[in-house]
Write an enzyme that holds these catalytic residues in place. Sequence first.
Site, PDB file in Angstrom:
ATOM      1  N   SER A   1      -1.933   6.023  -2.499  1.00  0.00           N
ATOM      2  CA  SER A   1      -2.320   7.375  -2.080  1.00  0.00           C
ATOM      3  C   SER A   1      -1.139   8.310  -2.313  1.00  0.00           C
ATOM      4  CB  SER A   1      -2.759   7.403  -0.614  1.00  0.00           C
ATOM      5  OG  SER A   1      -1.751   6.915   0.226  1.00  0.00           O
TER       6      SER A   1
ATOM      7  N   MET B   1       0.833  -1.175   0.000  1.00  0.00           N
ATOM      8  CA  MET B   1       0.000   0.000   0.000  1.00  0.00           C
ATOM      9  C   MET B   1       0.881   1.243   0.000  1.00  0.00           C
ATOM     10  SD  MET B   1      -3.234  -0.926   0.401  1.00  0.00           S
ATOM     11  CE  MET B   1      -4.378  -1.933   1.263  1.00  0.00           C
ATOM     12  N   PRO B   2       1.409   1.624  -1.120  1.00  0.00           N
ATOM     13  CA  PRO B   2       2.288   2.788  -1.169  1.00  0.00           C
ATOM     14  C   PRO B   2       1.552   4.091  -0.868  1.00  0.00           C
ATOM     15  CG  PRO B   2       2.469   1.473  -3.175  1.00  0.00           C
ATOM     16  CD  PRO B   2       1.326   0.938  -2.409  1.00  0.00           C
ATOM     17  N   HIS B   3       2.189   4.901  -0.057  1.00  0.00           N
ATOM     18  CA  HIS B   3       1.759   6.279   0.172  1.00  0.00           C
ATOM     19  C   HIS B   3       2.941   7.144  -0.224  1.00  0.00           C
ATOM     20  CE1 HIS B   3      -0.026   9.871   1.720  1.00  0.00           C
ATOM     21  NE2 HIS B   3       0.994  10.057   2.536  1.00  0.00           N
TER      22      HIS B   3
END
Length: 81
Positions: A40, A1-3
């Site tokens: 995100s 889940m890259p931010h």
Amino acid sequence: MPHIIVKVAAGKTEEEKTRLTEDITRDVMKVFHLGQDAVSVAIEEIQQADWMDTVYKTDILPHWDTLYKKPGYGPDTIKNA
């Protein structure tokens, strides 16, 4: 889940920030084989006069060995250093 947090010099238009966000999201999805909901992106605008203290000295220099793309500038080459 890259931010992803992108720090840019203040003054970018909403259109520029939206386009950059779309491009980053698309590329992260492609490279990491993720859906759009997994990514995100935040954009933080930094005043040019504050760049050295709030970005270069805190986010870049201490993490120099882990930067995949290093800047071509330093304290002696950036305005208001």
